[in-house]
Structure formats: structure tokens, C-alpha cells
Design a protein around this motif. Structure first.
Motif, PDB file in Angstrom:
ATOM      1  N   SER A   2       0.810  -1.208   0.000  1.00 21.75           N
ATOM      2  CA  SER A   2       0.000   0.000   0.000  1.00 21.75           C
ATOM      3  C   SER A   2       0.847   1.264   0.000  1.00 21.75           C
ATOM      4  O   SER A   2       0.323   2.358  -0.194  1.00 21.75           O
ATOM      5  N   LYS A   3       2.152   1.126   0.229  1.00 27.31           N
ATOM      6  CA  LYS A   3       3.071   2.269   0.203  1.00 27.31           C
ATOM      7  C   LYS A   3       4.196   1.974  -0.791  1.00 27.31           C
ATOM      8  O   LYS A   3       4.537   0.809  -1.025  1.00 27.31           O
ATOM      9  N   ILE A   4       4.795   3.043  -1.327  1.00 30.52           N
ATOM     10  CA  ILE A   4       5.889   2.833  -2.277  1.00 30.52           C
ATOM     11  C   ILE A   4       7.138   2.359  -1.545  1.00 30.52           C
ATOM     12  O   ILE A   4       7.333   2.636  -0.362  1.00 30.52           O
ATOM     13  N   THR A   5       7.971   1.623  -2.258  1.00 30.93           N
ATOM     14  CA  THR A   5       9.206   1.054  -1.722  1.00 30.93           C
ATOM     15  C   THR A   5      10.350   1.939  -2.172  1.00 30.93           C
ATOM     16  O   THR A   5      10.611   2.058  -3.373  1.00 30.93           O
ATOM     17  N   THR A   6      11.038   2.573  -1.219  1.00 31.75           N
ATOM     18  CA  THR A   6      12.056   3.571  -1.556  1.00 31.75           C
ATOM     19  C   THR A   6      13.390   3.270  -0.890  1.00 31.75           C
ATOM     20  O   THR A   6      13.469   2.516   0.076  1.00 31.75           O
ATOM     21  N   PHE A   7      14.425   3.897  -1.434  1.00 30.34           N
ATOM     22  CA  PHE A   7      15.736   3.890  -0.804  1.00 30.34           C
ATOM     23  C   PHE A   7      16.436   5.190  -1.172  1.00 30.34           C
ATOM     24  O   PHE A   7      16.090   5.846  -2.157  1.00 30.34           O
ATOM     25  N   ASN A   8      17.419   5.569  -0.367  1.00 29.12           N
ATOM     26  CA  ASN A   8      18.183   6.796  -0.583  1.00 29.12           C
ATOM     27  C   ASN A   8      19.630   6.468  -0.886  1.00 29.12           C
ATOM     28  O   ASN A   8      20.187   5.523  -0.325  1.00 29.12           O
ATOM     29  N   ILE A   9      20.224   7.274  -1.741  1.00 30.22           N
ATOM     30  CA  ILE A   9      21.646   7.147  -2.066  1.00 30.22           C
ATOM     31  C   ILE A   9      22.313   8.473  -1.730  1.00 30.22           C
ATOM     32  O   ILE A   9      21.821   9.536  -2.129  1.00 30.22           O
ATOM     33  N   LYS A  10      23.432   8.409  -1.010  1.00 29.74           N
ATOM     34  CA  LYS A  10      24.139   9.628  -0.614  1.00 29.74           C
ATOM     35  C   LYS A  10      25.343   9.929  -1.495  1.00 29.74           C
ATOM     36  O   LYS A  10      25.866  11.039  -1.469  1.00 29.74           O
ATOM     37  N   GLN A  11      25.809   8.908  -2.255  1.00 25.47           N
ATOM     38  CA  GLN A  11      26.968   9.074  -3.136  1.00 25.47           C
ATOM     39  C   GLN A  11      26.682   8.363  -4.448  1.00 25.47           C
ATOM     40  O   GLN A  11      25.806   7.495  -4.511  1.00 25.47           O
ATOM     41  N   MET A  12      27.436   8.711  -5.505  1.00 30.91           N
ATOM     42  CA  MET A  12      27.299   7.991  -6.778  1.00 30.91           C
ATOM     43  C   MET A  12      27.465   6.499  -6.484  1.00 30.91           C
ATOM     44  O   MET A  12      28.423   6.095  -5.823  1.00 30.91           O
ATOM     45  N   THR A  13      26.524   5.692  -6.978  1.00 28.26           N
ATOM     46  CA  THR A  13      26.507   4.267  -6.650  1.00 28.26           C
ATOM     47  C   THR A  13      26.116   3.456  -7.875  1.00 28.26           C
ATOM     48  O   THR A  13      25.160   3.795  -8.566  1.00 28.26           O
ATOM     49  N   ARG A  14      26.872   2.393  -8.132  1.00 30.73           N
ATOM     50  CA  ARG A  14      26.492   1.445  -9.185  1.00 30.73           C
ATOM     51  C   ARG A  14      25.606   0.380  -8.553  1.00 30.73           C
ATOM     52  O   ARG A  14      26.035  -0.350  -7.655  1.00 30.73           O
ATOM     53  N   ILE A  15      24.364   0.289  -9.019  1.00 30.15           N
ATOM     54  CA  ILE A  15      23.422  -0.704  -8.504  1.00 30.15           C
ATOM     55  C   ILE A  15      23.722  -2.025  -9.204  1.00 30.15           C
ATOM     56  O   ILE A  15      23.644  -2.128 -10.430  1.00 30.15           O
ATOM     57  N   THR A  16      24.073  -3.032  -8.409  1.00 28.93           N
ATOM     58  CA  THR A  16      24.526  -4.306  -8.968  1.00 28.93           C
ATOM     59  C   THR A  16      23.447  -5.380  -8.968  1.00 28.93           C
ATOM     60  O   THR A  16      23.413  -6.211  -9.874  1.00 28.93           O
ATOM     61  N   CYS A 102       4.551  -7.912   1.330  1.00 26.88           N
ATOM     62  CA  CYS A 102       4.724  -6.779   2.231  1.00 26.88           C
ATOM     63  C   CYS A 102       4.105  -7.177   3.564  1.00 26.88           C
ATOM     64  O   CYS A 102       3.351  -8.143   3.645  1.00 26.88           O
ATOM     65  N   ASN A 103       4.444  -6.434   4.611  1.00 28.59           N
ATOM     66  CA  ASN A 103       3.878  -6.721   5.922  1.00 28.59           C
ATOM     67  C   ASN A 103       4.078  -5.513   6.834  1.00 28.59           C
ATOM     68  O   ASN A 103       4.582  -4.478   6.393  1.00 28.59           O
ATOM     69  N   GLN A 104       3.707  -5.659   8.100  1.00 30.45           N
ATOM     70  CA  GLN A 104       3.871  -4.558   9.050  1.00 30.45           C
ATOM     71  C   GLN A 104       5.341  -4.212   9.245  1.00 30.45           C
ATOM     72  O   GLN A 104       5.694  -3.052   9.418  1.00 30.45           O
ATOM     73  N   GLU A 105       6.206  -5.231   9.238  1.00 31.79           N
ATOM     74  CA  GLU A 105       7.636  -4.989   9.450  1.00 31.79           C
ATOM     75  C   GLU A 105       8.222  -4.073   8.372  1.00 31.79           C
ATOM     76  O   GLU A 105       9.116  -3.290   8.639  1.00 31.79           O
ATOM     77  N   THR A 106       7.699  -4.164   7.149  1.00 36.63           N
ATOM     78  CA  THR A 106       8.167  -3.299   6.064  1.00 36.63           C
ATOM     79  C   THR A 106       7.291  -2.049   5.927  1.00 36.63           C
ATOM     80  O   THR A 106       7.402  -1.327   4.937  1.00 36.63           O
ATOM     81  N   GLY A 110       6.813  -2.952  -0.345  1.00 39.62           N
ATOM     82  CA  GLY A 110       7.245  -4.210  -0.927  1.00 39.62           C
ATOM     83  C   GLY A 110       8.578  -4.668  -0.354  1.00 39.62           C
ATOM     84  O   GLY A 110       9.463  -3.851  -0.085  1.00 39.62           O
ATOM     85  N   VAL A 111       8.719  -5.982  -0.151  1.00 42.60           N
ATOM     86  CA  VAL A 111       9.981  -6.534   0.341  1.00 42.60           C
ATOM     87  C   VAL A 111      10.974  -6.529  -0.813  1.00 42.60           C
ATOM     88  O   VAL A 111      10.741  -7.140  -1.856  1.00 42.60           O
ATOM     89  N   ALA A 112      12.081  -5.798  -0.615  1.00 42.98           N
ATOM     90  CA  ALA A 112      13.097  -5.660  -1.668  1.00 42.98           C
ATOM     91  C   ALA A 112      14.469  -5.470  -1.040  1.00 42.98           C
ATOM     92  O   ALA A 112      14.589  -4.935   0.064  1.00 42.98           O
ATOM     93  N   TRP A 113      15.475  -5.921  -1.766  1.00 43.27           N
ATOM     94  CA  TRP A 113      16.876  -5.714  -1.403  1.00 43.27           C
ATOM     95  C   TRP A 113      17.544  -5.054  -2.596  1.00 43.27           C
ATOM     96  O   TRP A 113      17.411  -5.541  -3.726  1.00 43.27           O
ATOM     97  N   VAL A 114      18.278  -3.974  -2.343  1.00 44.28           N
ATOM     98  CA  VAL A 114      19.005  -3.286  -3.406  1.00 44.28           C
ATOM     99  C   VAL A 114      20.475  -3.249  -2.994  1.00 44.28           C
ATOM    100  O   VAL A 114      20.801  -2.777  -1.893  1.00 44.28           O
ATOM    101  N   TYR A 115      21.337  -3.758  -3.872  1.00 40.86           N
ATOM    102  CA  TYR A 115      22.769  -3.820  -3.597  1.00 40.86           C
ATOM    103  C   TYR A 115      23.503  -2.890  -4.547  1.00 40.86           C
ATOM    104  O   TYR A 115      23.142  -2.789  -5.724  1.00 40.86           O
TER     105      TYR A 115
END
Length: 119
Positions: A2-16, A102-106, A110-115
Motif C-alpha cells: 500500500s506504500k511505495i518502496t524507496t531507498f536513498n543514495i548519498k553518493q554515486m553508486t552502481r546498482i549491482t 509486504c507486511n507490518q515490518e516493512t 514491498g519486500v526488496a533488497w538493493v545492492y
């Protein structure tokens, strides 16, 4: 989710690598696409076809992910973007939000991992 899944980047980053989780009652779902949107500009920075797997692969930096899935069930969707992102706020989008776990913990995101690797 029900909510968007976001992340923040503080420096130039190559998403692998990106994973999304589709438990879907233990049945998973046929893989679709994973995309990233720059929330500062609203621009889609990439859309990638996901590979489906029934278990998580080694997430250690430098580990090799198989080029094809090992399911069904396809519980985990994986993509390897290789894109360099500038500092900012990004949204992970999944082509099948109905099966994206998704769940209360998130906080109902959406459950996601970004490396990534900081450049």
C-alpha cells in the motif's frame, strides 16, 4: 504494497543487484520486471527483466548469480541493472504488485533488497 518502496543514495553508486520477494501463499509468481524511478525527477531510470528463483542466492559482494532461475516456485525475482545512480531518492517498482510481499515490518512496502557499490 500500500506504500511505495524507496531507498536513498548519498553518493554515486552502481546498482549491482535487486531482489523482490513474491511469497504469494508459497506459490511465487512467474517473473516480470523490476524498475527504478528517480523520485526527485520522476524519471524511470531503468526497467529490467527479472529472473525467478525459489531461494536467495549468495549476496556477498562479488558473488555470481546464475543467469537463469531455479524455480518454480519463483519466490524471489532478481535483476542485475549495472546502472550508476546519482545521490537521491529512488523507488523500486515491481510489475506484479498483487503478488509482491509486504507486511507490518516493512510498513506495508514491498519486500526488496538493493545492492550497490559506491563509486
Amino acid at each position: 504494497p500500500s506504500k511505495i518502496t524507496t531507498f536513498n543514495i548519498k553518493q554515486m553508486t552502481r546498482i549491482t543487484k535487486i531482489w523482490t520477494y513474491h511469497f504469494n501463499g508459497g506459490q511465487g509468481r512467474q517473473p516480470g520486471t523490476i524498475s527504478l524511478v528517480n523520485l526527485d525527477s520522476g524519471a524511470t531510470v531503468g526497467i529490467w527483466q527479472a529472473v525467478g528463483t525459489h531461494h536467495m542466492f549468495d549476496s556477498t559482494p562479488g558473488s555470481i548469480w546464475p543467469p537463469r532461475g531455479d524455480g518454480p516456485p519463483f519466490l524471489y525475482w532478481t535483476a542485475k541493472p549495472g546502472i550508476i545512480l546519482a545521490p537521491g531518492r529512488y523507488e523500486v517498482r515491481d510489475s506484479d504488485p498483487a503478488s509482491w510481499s509486504c507486511n507490518q515490518e516493512t510498513d506495508n512496502r514491498g519486500v526488496a533488497w538493493v545492492y550497490g557499490i559506491v563509486k
